[in-house]
Design a protein around this motif. Structure first.
Motif, short mmCIF file in Angstrom:
data_model
loop_
_atom_site.label_atom_id
_atom_site.label_comp_id
_atom_site.label_asym_id
_atom_site.label_seq_id
_atom_site.Cartn_x
_atom_site.Cartn_y
_atom_site.Cartn_z
N ASP A 1 0.94 -1.28 0.03
CA ASP A 1 0.12 -0.22 0.20
C ASP A 1 0.88 1.24 -0.14
OD1 ASP A 1 -2.32 0.52 -0.30
OD2 ASP A 1 -2.09 1.58 2.10
N GLU A 2 1.80 1.05 0.22
CA GLU A 2 2.79 2.44 1.22
C GLU A 2 3.79 2.66 -0.23
OE1 GLU A 2 4.24 2.87 4.69
OE2 GLU A 2 2.04 3.79 5.30
N ASN A 3 4.37 0.97 -0.92
CA ASN A 3 5.17 1.33 -1.67
C ASN A 3 5.33 0.32 -3.31
OD1 ASN A 3 7.77 0.99 -2.93
ND2 ASN A 3 8.92 0.83 -1.17
N PRO A 4 5.39 1.69 -4.57
CA PRO A 4 5.02 1.65 -5.26
C PRO A 4 5.35 0.71 -6.39
CG PRO A 4 6.11 3.92 -5.45
CD PRO A 4 5.52 2.90 -4.52
N GLU A 5 6.75 0.75 -5.74
CA GLU A 5 7.16 -0.70 -6.98
C GLU A 5 7.08 -2.56 -5.69
OE1 GLU A 5 9.10 -0.36 -8.52
OE2 GLU A 5 9.77 1.22 -8.67
N ILE A 6 5.71 -2.10 -4.19
CA ILE A 6 5.47 -3.76 -4.44
C ILE A 6 3.99 -4.07 -4.62
CG2 ILE A 6 5.57 -4.86 -2.35
CD1 ILE A 6 8.12 -3.68 -3.05
N PHE A 7 4.01 -5.36 -4.92
CA PHE A 7 2.94 -5.45 -5.70
C PHE A 7 2.38 -6.20 -4.65
CE2 PHE A 7 5.30 -4.43 -8.67
CZ PHE A 7 4.69 -3.36 -9.70
N TYR A 8 1.06 -6.72 -4.49
CA TYR A 8 -0.01 -7.23 -3.57
C TYR A 8 -1.06 -8.07 -4.96
CZ TYR A 8 -3.02 -9.71 0.28
OH TYR A 8 -3.97 -10.46 1.55
N ASP A 9 -1.55 -9.44 -4.87
CA ASP A 9 -2.81 -9.93 -5.81
C ASP A 9 -2.52 -11.58 -3.79
OD1 ASP A 9 -4.45 -10.91 -6.96
OD2 ASP A 9 -2.86 -11.75 -8.65
N LEU A 10 -3.99 -10.48 -4.00
CA LEU A 10 -5.20 -11.21 -3.38
C LEU A 10 -5.79 -12.06 -4.18
CD1 LEU A 10 -6.68 -12.18 -0.14
CD2 LEU A 10 -7.85 -10.15 -0.31
N SER A 11 -5.84 -13.45 -4.95
CA SER A 11 -5.85 -13.74 -5.85
C SER A 11 -7.62 -14.26 -5.43
CB SER A 11 -5.24 -15.09 -6.62
OG SER A 11 -4.25 -14.07 -6.24
N VAL A 12 -8.28 -15.22 -6.82
CA VAL A 12 -9.30 -15.90 -6.15
C VAL A 12 -9.18 -17.50 -5.88
CG1 VAL A 12 -10.48 -14.07 -7.73
CG2 VAL A 12 -9.90 -16.31 -8.51
N ASN A 13 -8.55 -17.43 -5.43
CA ASN A 13 -7.71 -19.23 -5.15
C ASN A 13 -6.87 -19.51 -5.43
OD1 ASN A 13 -7.41 -19.90 -8.05
ND2 ASN A 13 -9.59 -21.36 -8.05
N GLU A 14 -5.80 -20.08 -5.11
CA GLU A 14 -4.56 -21.33 -4.41
C GLU A 14 -3.49 -21.39 -6.51
OE1 GLU A 14 -7.09 -21.64 -2.79
OE2 GLU A 14 -6.75 -21.69 -0.86
N THR A 15 -4.31 -21.75 -6.79
CA THR A 15 -3.72 -21.49 -8.32
C THR A 15 -3.72 -20.46 -8.88
OG1 THR A 15 -5.40 -24.08 -9.04
CG2 THR A 15 -3.87 -22.90 -10.58
N ILE A 16 -4.20 -19.31 -9.41
CA ILE A 16 -4.41 -18.52 -9.51
C ILE A 16 -3.30 -17.75 -8.82
CG2 ILE A 16 -5.37 -16.41 -10.35
CD1 ILE A 16 -6.36 -18.26 -11.35
N ALA A 17 -3.00 -17.43 -7.90
CA ALA A 17 -2.38 -16.93 -6.87
C ALA A 17 -1.43 -17.80 -7.45
CB ALA A 17 -2.44 -17.54 -5.31
N PHE A 18 -0.46 -18.69 -7.06
CA PHE A 18 0.84 -19.92 -7.74
C PHE A 18 1.44 -19.00 -8.70
CE2 PHE A 18 3.23 -22.71 -9.71
CZ PHE A 18 4.20 -22.97 -8.77
N GLU A 19 0.09 -18.68 -10.46
CA GLU A 19 0.66 -18.85 -10.75
C GLU A 19 0.78 -17.33 -11.15
OE1 GLU A 19 -2.65 -22.06 -13.51
OE2 GLU A 19 -3.20 -19.86 -13.51
N ALA A 20 0.94 -16.34 -10.55
CA ALA A 20 0.46 -14.82 -10.57
C ALA A 20 1.81 -14.53 -10.44
CB ALA A 20 -0.55 -14.44 -9.69
N ALA A 21 2.71 -15.66 -8.76
CA ALA A 21 3.84 -15.53 -8.22
C ALA A 21 4.88 -15.99 -9.27
CB ALA A 21 4.05 -15.96 -7.00
N VAL A 22 4.62 -16.84 -10.17
CA VAL A 22 5.28 -17.50 -11.29
C VAL A 22 5.60 -16.00 -12.65
CG1 VAL A 22 5.47 -19.67 -13.29
CG2 VAL A 22 4.39 -19.83 -11.34
#
Lengths: 713, 209
Positions: free
Chosen positions: A60-81
């Motif tokens: 929230d405070e740093n524009p170089e940092i990203f957070y994805d609250l994904s809809v499920n674990e697969t989507i989260a994992f794929e986003a991190a990949v």
């Protein structure tokens, strides 16, 4: 000074020095910060939920940092990949059950790996629940590594939760593969002192971030896939055999103890055959028939993660510095570790301490077989596979007769230090009923299941049709307990609707009817697929969608349907709200009944009418989580010196008919001196007042008070 | 473990929403105030806050009997977390101090008490809604259960009051209050060597300020 965090933002101060009391999850997040991680994706699940919640403050405070609250674990994992492949250090966090979901993607991602040269490692933070405190099963996710080859690191203390994150990224980048940090809830939710020192944060700017095309590595098809598969096996073989130049062997294992620190094996010799009713487990009863032979024995203890802290405590308890091997890297098993341990101590017996499956034990057995050397093992044949191990459990087993290789013995030192509570105390504990968690005071789900129970009972009386309830995972899961008992199965996310599909195909609709539940977050996670299937098949199912606007069970994370006005004022507030009604309407001709979770009698009638409608019908109950609503309103109220407070109370007219106390089952209604009363500290009168609606004797009173508040209190 | 070191184990039990976890955090902080405490391990149950489930917080101190070593003077107040490992799980029969915020949770966990331990017991009963039908038989046995505990552990010091009722009376008279901090304040009168009044007060005031 307070040593706990005064605010989550403290975790992201680079020049923080000194000691802090952190939970395991907080320490992981500090570790991610110190490791210069720029992307975290997650789907919340106990015990790992807080990792994302905390990271959100950083993003929230740093524009170089990203957070994805994904809809499920697969989507989260794929986003991190994807983030790692685009040049930043990335992580994903979820609970052990998420591992089942990501499994498909994981196996191919392991073939492709990551690009370590770019310092763009990928770490999976996976929480486990071996005691099944907040899950539907205890699956031992270490076993996934047998087929995916995913390396595993395991921390044993809260300090290590922080430190291991950097180690995991270094390892990931050294071997060009994702690495998993595995931790059970007994570590995630434990607290300890973490020593923190100043760190230099070096983030990769947008100018340097780029997706690096590499078709041979990233396209897993035909000959490329086979080549990638061979490379994966080669990397894992090298890691197991110590080919990689790690900073020190400390990252992979640690040896402690002295070869002079022996235990006493107290061998039991049976002089007279025991009767069928007699057992060697009770030595007091059969002492005349047995004799004992004591002999010194050098025993080596092996463990990892939580198991290591158990072994260390056992060494403290019996005051014997016995040889012990701690594995930090538990997959691939560092072969050197066991070879060195055996060479250094030549133990006559091994004790392997691990939760759930005999994962380490099987690896060690194989290595011993290949050396070849035969050392008996006390492992899963003696220690339970069910539940989480504690020092008491291991201590008790080692202090009592064990049968190993035709010998029956116990360890004298463990018996000498054994403290067994009196059997009468254990008996009392067993008499006290389990306190099954129920809905919070003020929760609309309580009203829904109160109404649903009344409606199905009436429908059964009129038609003889038995209700079948498909349960799912969320706050509404607690409807499985008394007094509601509106759940016939609880399997996994989305299975409420999924299993209802098969049931409705097979049952006789004149005898039974199916009601399937799903929450708002579960709807987006995996429930929607089941609903599409129901509609496709035109089966008779009532789907109750319980939308309380949040992923409330895991800490009120935002769900895709969280209304704009309730979205956190943060980066993840995209300004987009997915309408469950519009999504369901777009699926075809489905009857949708919107319901208000605080209109009990109206809901009862609406449910009743829905039962007799043919096809798929949706009951969409929308009511904001009462806790969240109350917190939000209290924040606003606290700005004013005068507050309007609502109190509910039970008058003398109460006949103790039990409608509110037992059948509605509100936890704010308690009993004292044979009278029911409403605990004003727990009642959310401003948000709920459901007891007022259902009391048949009008014995509930509502009072509004204007109170002068001292805001310093 | 050095012979001059020993464990002091604390278990706080109660029902979701009573403030068990917060009380656990207080005792974690206390480790920094009491120079005799070398290290601590702590674990708590989560997820049933407000939901009337059983909740516990376990705190285990490793205490030095040697000349007190003030951790504030030692390396910026660091408590060493690297050299010694032990589990935060409460050991049965070894809890030196139990704070039970609810009566049935005390009965459920009495087998954790050290024979010479101390229990600060709130006599308030919150019967599980999921087992209301068993209520009558269990309630009739409560005095008998308490007697069985006294018989099994004759040297266990049980300090019991209906602290919830006492607190409610206090709230009506003056200001707001919470059961957890109210019960903790009773510890000042119990005279436990690890919790001398001046240290306990300082830690209490800082934590709840």
């Amino acid at each position: 000074m307070k040593y706990h965090l005064s605010h989550p933002k403290e975790l992201f101060i680079s020049d923080l020095n000194g000691s802090r009391i952190l939970t395991g999850n907080e320490a992981f997040v500090r570790g991610l910060f110190e490791a210069n991680v720029q992307f975290l994706a997650t789907y919340p699940g106990t015990p790992a939920s807080e990792i994302g919640d905390l990271w959100e403050w950083y993003a929230d405070e740093n524009p170089e940092i990203f957070y994805d609250l994904s809809v499920n674990e697969t989507i989260a994992f794929e986003a991190a990949v994807g983030a790692a492949w685009s040049g930043v250090r990335a992580a994903v966090s979820f609970k052990h059950l998420g591992m089942n979901l990501i499994s498909d993607a994981l196996h191919a991602v392991m073939y492709s790996g990551i690009d370590g040269k770019r310092k763009a490692g990928l770490v999976i933070l996976c929480g486990g629940d071996p005691d099944i405190n907040s899950s539907t099963n205890a699956v031992d996710i270490r076993l996934f590594s047998y087929h995916s080859q995913l390396p595993i690191l395991e921390p044993s203390s809260i300090q290590e939760c922080k430190d291991i994150v950097k180690d995991a990224f270094n390892l990931s980048e050294m071997i060009d593969l994702p690495v998993m940090i595995y931790f059970p809830s007994q570590i995630a939710h434990a607290s300890g002192v973490v020593n923190i020192s100043e760190v230099k944060i070096e983030l990769i700017s947008k100018l340097k971030r780029k997706f690096q095309k590499n078709p041979e590595k990233l396209l897993n098809a035909i000959h490329w896939a086979k080549k990638n598969q061979s490379m994966l096996y080669s990397k894992i073989f090298k890691l197991a055999h110590g080919y990689y130049k790690l900073k020190s062997h400390d990252l992979r294992w640690e040896i402690k103890g002295k070869n002079t620190s022996i235990l006493t094996k107290n061998r039991i010799i049976i002089n007279e055959p025991l009767q069928d009713s007699e057992s060697i487990d009770n030595l007091n009863k059969v002492e005349d028939q047995v004799s004992f032979e004591r002999e010194p024995i050098l025993v080596g203890f092996i463990g990892s993660g939580l198991g290591w802290s158990l072994i260390e405590e056992l060494s403290l308890r019996v005051s014997v510095d016995f040889p012990r091997l701690r594995l930090k890297l538990t997959y691939p098993f560092p072969i050197e570790a066991i070879l060195n341990f055996i060479e250094q101590f030549e133990p006559e017996l091994l004790v392997i301490v691990e939760d759930l499956e005999p994962f380490l034990e099987k690896e060690i057995q194989e290595i011993l077989y290949q050396i070849p050397v035969f050392i008996p093992i006390i492992g899963k044949k003696s220690f339970p596979r069910v539940g989480v191990l504690t020092p008491d459990i291991i201590h008790n087993i080692l202090a009592n007769p064990l049968v190993i290789q035709d010998e029956t013995f116990f360890f004298q030192e463990f018996q000498d230090h054994l403290i067994e509570p009196s059997s009468s105390l254990n008996h009392i504990a067993s008499q006290i009923p389990v306190r099954e968690p129920t809905f919070c005071p003020g929760c609309s789900h309580r009203n829904v299941f109160y109404s649903l129970r009344k409606a199905v009972n009436l429908y059964y009386k009129k038609t003889g049709k038995e209700p079948i309830f498909g349960g799912d995972i969320g706050c509404y899961t607690m409807s499985m307990s008394k007094p509601y008992e509106t759940m016939d199965w609880l399997i996994c996310m989305g299975a409420g609707v999924g299993i209802a599909n098969g049931v409705s195909h097979i049952i006789d609709p004149d005898k039974q009817h199916v009601i399937a539940m799903v929450g708002d977050s579960t709807f987006f996670h995996s429930g929607i697929h089941g609903i599409i299937n129901l509609i496709k098949n035109k089966v008779d199912v009532l789907v109750v969608i319980l939308d309380n606007f949040y992923c409330a069970m895991t800490g009120h994370q935002q769900s895709p349907s969280t209304p704009l006005q309730y979205q956190n004022n943060s980066k993840i507030s995209t300004g987009i709200v997915f309408s469950i009604v519009e999504i369901v309407q777009s699926l075809g001709d489905v009857f949708i009944q919107k319901m208000d979770g605080y209109s009990i009698k109206l809901m009862q009638n609406q449910f009743y009418k829905l039962f007799s409608k043919p096809g798929v019908k949706i009951a969409l109950v929308q009511a904001e989580c009462a806790l969240q609503k109350s917190r939000r309103k209290n924040k606003i109220k606290s700005l004013f010196s005068k507050q309007k407070l609502t109190y509910l109370s039970i008058s003398e007219d109460c006949t103790k008919c039990d409608e509110c106390f037992r059948i509605l089952g509100c936890t704010a209604i308690q009993e004292r001196s044979e009278r029911y009363y409403i605990d004003i500290n727990r009642c959310l009168g401003d948000e709920c007042a459901s007891c007022l609606e259902i009391c048949p004797n009008s014995a509930i009173q509502i009072t509004h008070i204007i109170k002068e508040m001292n805001n310093n209190e | 473990m050095n012979k001059l070191e020993k464990f002091y184990n604390i278990l706080i039990v109660g029902v979701g929403g009573q403030g068990v976890i917060t009380l656990g955090k207080f005792f974690q902080e206390y480790a920094f105030y009491q120079p005799k405490i070398i290290k601590f391990a702590a674990i708590e149950s989560r997820g049933v806050s407000q939901r009337e489930g059983s909740v516990f917080a376990s705190i285990r101190y490793l205490v030095s009997n040697n000349s007190p070593k003030n951790n504030y003077e030692n390396k910026d107040g660091d408590l060493d977390d690297k050299s010694i490992f032990f589990s935060g799980n409460p050991p049965k029969g070894q809890i030196h101090l139990m704070i039970a915020l609810e009566f049935f949770e005390f009965l459920r966990n009495a087998n954790y008490c050290h024979p010479q331990g101390i229990v600060l017991l709130n006599l308030q009963q919150i019967f599980p809604k999921s087992a209301v039908k068993q209520k009558i038989e269990i309630s009739q046995e409560t005095n008998s259960y308490l007697q069985q505990i006294r018989d099994a552990l004759p040297n266990l010091r049980i300090i019991s009051q209906n602290y919830s009722e006492m607190l409610n009376k206090q709230i009506k008279k003056s200001s707001n209050g919470h059961l957890n901090s109210y019960m903790l304040s009773q510890l000042l009168d119990v005279n436990i060597s690890l919790f001398p009044a001046h240290i306990l007060k300082e830690a209490f005031n800082n934590f709840f300020s």
